[in-house]
Design a protein around this motif. Structure first.
Motif, short mmCIF file in Angstrom:
data_model
loop_
_atom_site.label_atom_id
_atom_site.label_comp_id
_atom_site.label_asym_id
_atom_site.label_seq_id
_atom_site.Cartn_x
_atom_site.Cartn_y
_atom_site.Cartn_z
N VAL A 256 60.68 11.66 40.45
CA VAL A 256 60.91 11.60 39.09
C VAL A 256 60.28 10.30 38.57
O VAL A 256 59.56 10.05 37.63
N ALA A 257 60.57 9.09 39.49
CA ALA A 257 60.25 7.80 39.08
C ALA A 257 58.69 7.71 39.21
O ALA A 257 58.00 7.19 38.38
N SER A 258 58.06 8.68 40.16
CA SER A 258 56.59 8.75 40.38
C SER A 258 56.05 9.47 39.10
O SER A 258 54.90 9.16 38.46
N LEU A 259 56.69 10.63 38.50
CA LEU A 259 56.13 11.35 37.62
C LEU A 259 56.23 10.50 36.09
O LEU A 259 55.31 10.75 35.59
N LEU A 260 57.09 9.60 36.12
CA LEU A 260 57.27 8.71 35.10
C LEU A 260 56.73 7.39 34.90
O LEU A 260 56.55 6.54 33.93
N HIS A 261 55.90 7.17 36.22
CA HIS A 261 55.40 6.01 36.28
C HIS A 261 56.26 4.95 35.98
O HIS A 261 55.85 3.67 35.50
N ALA A 262 57.50 4.75 36.63
CA ALA A 262 58.66 3.67 36.74
C ALA A 262 58.21 2.56 37.55
O ALA A 262 57.66 2.92 38.85
N SER A 263 58.18 1.26 37.25
CA SER A 263 57.91 0.14 38.18
C SER A 263 58.98 0.14 39.20
O SER A 263 60.05 0.67 38.73
N GLU A 264 58.66 -0.67 40.04
CA GLU A 264 59.63 -0.83 41.34
C GLU A 264 61.01 -1.17 41.07
O GLU A 264 62.20 -0.66 41.39
N GLU A 265 61.08 -2.05 39.98
CA GLU A 265 62.05 -2.93 39.61
C GLU A 265 63.14 -1.90 38.80
O GLU A 265 64.15 -2.19 38.72
N ASP A 266 62.38 -1.11 38.41
CA ASP A 266 63.27 0.05 37.58
C ASP A 266 63.63 1.24 38.12
O ASP A 266 64.19 2.08 37.60
N VAL A 267 63.42 1.28 39.48
CA VAL A 267 64.06 2.46 40.39
C VAL A 267 65.20 1.80 41.26
O VAL A 267 65.26 1.12 42.18
N LEU A 268 66.26 2.39 40.65
CA LEU A 268 67.66 1.71 41.24
C LEU A 268 68.13 2.75 42.11
O LEU A 268 68.72 3.99 41.74
N LEU A 269 68.32 2.67 43.55
CA LEU A 269 68.85 3.56 44.36
C LEU A 269 70.05 3.19 44.98
O LEU A 269 70.33 1.96 45.53
N GLU A 270 71.02 4.20 45.59
CA GLU A 270 72.35 3.82 46.21
C GLU A 270 72.87 3.04 45.38
O GLU A 270 73.48 3.05 44.20
N ASP A 271 73.56 1.90 46.20
CA ASP A 271 74.54 0.94 45.52
C ASP A 271 73.82 0.24 44.29
O ASP A 271 74.60 -0.23 43.44
N ALA A 272 72.55 0.01 44.11
CA ALA A 272 72.09 -0.54 43.06
C ALA A 272 71.99 0.46 41.92
O ALA A 272 72.03 -0.16 40.63
N ALA A 273 72.23 1.60 41.94
CA ALA A 273 72.55 2.59 41.05
C ALA A 273 74.03 2.45 40.45
O ALA A 273 74.76 3.58 40.47
N SER A 274 74.28 1.23 39.65
CA SER A 274 75.74 1.17 39.39
C SER A 274 75.78 1.12 37.86
O SER A 274 74.67 0.96 37.18
N GLU A 275 76.70 1.30 37.29
CA GLU A 275 77.09 1.30 35.74
C GLU A 275 76.63 -0.09 35.20
O GLU A 275 75.84 -0.28 34.40
N PHE A 276 77.11 -1.24 36.05
CA PHE A 276 76.70 -2.45 35.66
C PHE A 276 75.20 -2.65 35.50
O PHE A 276 74.65 -3.31 34.67
N ASN A 277 74.47 -2.42 36.54
CA ASN A 277 73.15 -2.53 36.44
C ASN A 277 72.40 -1.54 35.24
O ASN A 277 71.18 -1.91 34.64
N LEU A 278 72.98 -0.64 35.27
CA LEU A 278 72.54 0.49 34.16
C LEU A 278 72.47 -0.23 32.61
O LEU A 278 71.56 -0.39 31.92
N PHE A 279 73.75 -0.82 32.54
CA PHE A 279 73.65 -1.50 31.20
C PHE A 279 72.82 -2.90 30.99
O PHE A 279 72.55 -3.08 29.90
N LYS A 280 72.79 -3.51 32.34
CA LYS A 280 71.85 -4.53 32.20
C LYS A 280 70.47 -4.29 32.10
O LYS A 280 69.88 -4.92 31.28
N LYS A 281 69.94 -3.31 32.93
CA LYS A 281 68.64 -2.68 32.47
C LYS A 281 68.25 -2.26 30.99
O LYS A 281 67.17 -2.48 30.75
N THR A 282 69.19 -1.55 30.59
CA THR A 282 69.04 -0.79 29.20
C THR A 282 69.33 -2.03 27.91
O THR A 282 69.26 -1.65 26.99
N ALA A 283 69.40 -3.21 28.40
CA ALA A 283 69.60 -4.24 27.32
C ALA A 283 68.21 -4.56 26.45
O ALA A 283 67.89 -4.79 25.41
#
Length: 291
Positions: A256-283
């Motif tokens: 999906v990240a490849s399809l959306l051309h998401a940058s590497e720092e905007d692809v959060l996997l496993e432990d990085a895919a947290s609610e805290f990081n979601l709110f931080k990234k969507t600021a």
């Protein structure tokens, strides 16, 4: 849902199938979407040229499958870079919807699964058998095509109740002795993407030109203790219960990240895919968030 209007649409499906016109059937399915959805997509909805569709599918090495649930049958159109193919279900649309409802209601109910573990309630193995039937009716053909043509991902456009059916959870190999040992589409590692309407495929390839970025989060397991997987049936709330694995989730997230051309720092996997990081990234402004 099964009304005079549905019957008229089904005549269209019969017409295009009899004349082997898969692209025209695909356009007709797309135009059957709700007026609200078409308005959201804009005035160009339904005008994706066949050449552009094939070009996009070739570029992404994808298989597009669209569904129409009629009263007498479920019609399917599969498109890859090699062209289109029409398929009609053996069961009626009413039967497919009834089976789908039983599967969704059972698979989404921890209570039913827990009761099966305790007392062997028949509703659970029956739901697994129904899921296997649905796999053979709705997905087996496209699964074979996925393997034969070495396709990278499958793009689904469900219709009616099929919008509630998680195709990754369809049972490919049913173990009647122990249904929990059955295999699912997810075990096959098939990346599955969903699109509400046909023009979205063309739009998705131009996301990179949008000023807003895309954010993707994916985990390989369900972090809350699962009530029906590797748990003590006598104490379903036991905090030491094993997390429920989600086979293929990480691979799907990367695709999906490849399809959306998401940058590497905007692809959060496993432990990085947290609610805290979601709110931080969507600021900062984000165009698409896929979880």
């Amino acid at each position: 849902y099964f009304s005079m209007r549905t019957a008229a649409y089904e005549v269209l499906m019969e017409y295009y199938a009899a004349r082997n016109m898969p692209f025209e059937m695909l356009l007709a399915m797309n135009k059957m979407r709700s007026r609200a959805l078409q308005s959201t997509l804009g005035s160009n909805a339904g005008h994706l040229p066949e050449s552009q569709l094939k070009e996009g599918l070739k570029r992404d090495n994808s298989l597009l499958v669209s569904f129409f649930v009629g009263a007498d049958a479920v019609w399917m159109v599969g498109f890859s870079q090699k062209g289109g193919e029409v398929l009609r279900s053996n069961k009626s649309g009413r039967e497919i919807v009834a089976l789908s409802q039983k599967v969704v209601q059972t698979f989404s109910s921890p209570t039913r699964l827990f009761m099966y573990c305790r007392s062997g309630a028949k509703v659970v193995p029956e739901a697994y058998a129904h899921s296997h039937e649905l796999y053979k009716e709705l997905f087996l053909k496209w699964h074979d095509k996925f393997k034969a043509e070495s396709v990278r991902k499958i793009i689904l456009m469900p219709n009616h109740y099929l919008n509630y059916l998680p195709f990754s959870a369809l049972v490919t190999d049913l173990d009647s002795e122990n249904v929990f040992h059955s295999r699912y589409v997810a075990h096959e590692g098939i990346p599955i993407c969903y699109m509400p309407a046909l023009p979205d495929y063309g739009n998705a390839n131009s996301v990179a030109h949008d000023e807003k970025r895309s954010l993707v989060l994916a985990r390989g397991d369900y972090t809350k203790p699962a009530y029906y997987y590797n748990n003590d049936v006598h104490d379903p709330d036991k905090p030491t219960g094993e997390p429920l694995p989600l086979p293929g989730a990480i691979k799907e997230g990367k695709d999906v990240a490849s399809l959306l051309h998401a940058s590497e720092e905007d692809v959060l996997l496993e432990d990085a895919a947290s609610e805290f990081n979601l709110f931080k990234k969507t600021a900062a402004p984000v165009g698409v968030v896929h979880i």
